[in-house]
Design an enzyme around this catalytic site. Structure first.
Site: not given
Length: 196
Positions: A6-8, A92-94, A111, A113, A153
């Site tokens: 959760g730091s981002n 999860h990859i959506l 996103n 990455h 990505d």
């Protein structure tokens, strides 16, 4: 060096309403796991949040699929009427179902990455970069914020930072340096989209 999940999110919370991210407010946090520090961060800042775990969803909805779950997640997010969706920390990859709904609602999705564009797509990017450096296959890695598209990505990079690899550096040390960069670029990427 330990890094709490959760730091981002915390970087975005800290930047919201400042010159780094003016006129911005975090309005909703969704997690796929119940025991993550990001939920505590949201609660501390009075940000509405909820958990939607894949296994729980599938158990409660017999016969449902992963795509059904992704559609449900998209609808939970869109109901909050966001101006931007940030997938920082979503593990999860959506599937296409998620993007079909968010794209139809004209809500941009970005996103974070921990790799350079086209390098080490998908999971364990930092570990794979560290191993490649050890084999002499690369001298740098990086982090990027990109638009989310159906290819993992591979969306348009919005902010890219190169990070030189260091001899003798442990994986944990490299992760720490990359996470510091991520905290900066997630804010920059959100600002680019919100001010467009």
């Amino acid at each position: 060096m330990g890094l709490k999940l959760g730091s981002n999110l915390q970087a975005l919370i800290d930047a919201a309403g400042t010159p780094a991210l003016p006129n911005a407010q975090i309005t909703f946090v969704l997690s796929s796991r119940s025991k993550v520090f990001g939920l505590e961060r949201a609660a501390k800042h009075n940000i509405p949040s909820t958990v939607c775990a894949l296994k729980t969803y599938l158990n409660r909805n017999p016969g449902s699929t992963r795509e059904d779950y992704d559609e449900h997640v998209a609808r939970l997010v869109i109901e909050t009427q966001p101006d931007l969706i940030v997938l920082a920390g979503w593990m999860h990859i959506l599937s296409d179902k998620f993007l079909d709904i968010t794209n139809a609602s004209n809500v941009p999705c970005i996103n974070l990455h921990p790799a350079l564009p086209g390098a080490f797509d998908g999971a364990n990017a930092i570990g794979r970069a560290h191993e490649a450096f050890g084999r002499g296959e690369t001298t740098k890695t990086g982090a990027m914020v990109h638009r989310v598209i159906k290819e993992v990505d591979r969306g348009e990079p919005l902010v890219v930072r190169e990070i030189e690899m260091r001899q003798g550096e442990t994986l944990e040390q490299l992760e720490g340096r990359i996470h510091e960069v991520e905290h900066e670029i997630i804010v920059e990427g959100a600002k680019l989209i919100l001010q467009a």
